[in-house]
Write an enzyme that holds these catalytic residues in place. Structure first.
Site: not given
Ligand code: AMP
Ligand code: ZN
Length: 113
Positions: A30, A92, A99
């Site tokens: 992440d 959220g 994922h």
């Molecule tokens: P959520 O949809 O609430 O599970 O959050 C999305 C997660 O994806 C968050 O923890 C972000 O930090 C992570 N995230 C967003 N863009 C990227 C990226 N390009 N690479 C890795 N993690 C990411």
């Protein structure tokens, strides 16, 4: 070009630090870790969220969870780890490509995402 950032990571159009990859799944760090270990397990094929899964995703979902447990074990998270799936805006979810968060390496409960 896909507008989904996780599809773009799968395609190699955006960078990521991969922890694991096979034909079906990709695991990467992440970008905003809340603990020493914070991985995202994603299917390579786009699925919007857990709420968009059907019976055809049953095996995929099982593989995602079992892979998380296996990688946690292999990385020494013997005391346990957290597993989170955010679903929909009210859940959220910010990135609308399914994922599983795997978080470990400390005992704090910092909110994920
Ligand atoms: P959520 O949809 O609430 O599970 O959050 C999305 C997660 O994806 C968050 O923890 C972000 O930090 C992570 N995230 C967003 N863009 C990227 C990226 N390009 N690479 C890795 N993690 C990411
Ligand atoms: Zn996607």
């Amino acid at each position: 070009m896909s507008e989904c950032i996780f599809c773009r990571i799968v395609a190699g159009e955006l960078p990521s630090h991969a922890v694991y990859e096979d034909d079906e799944l990709l695991v990467f760090n992440d970008i905003h870790p809340v603990a020493p270990i914070h991985w995202l397990i994603i299917p390579k094929a786009h699925v919007e969220s857990l709420a968009h899964c059907g019976p055809e995703h049953e095996a995929l979902l099982g593989r995602m969870l079992l892979l998380g447990a296996r990688l946690a074990r292999e990385h020494g998270l013997t005391d346990g780890f957290r597993t989170a799936i955010h679903t929909g805006r009210a859940g959220g979810q910010v990135v609308f490509h399914l994922h599983v968060h795997i978080v470990g390496g400390n005992e704090s409960k910092t909110p994920i995402g």
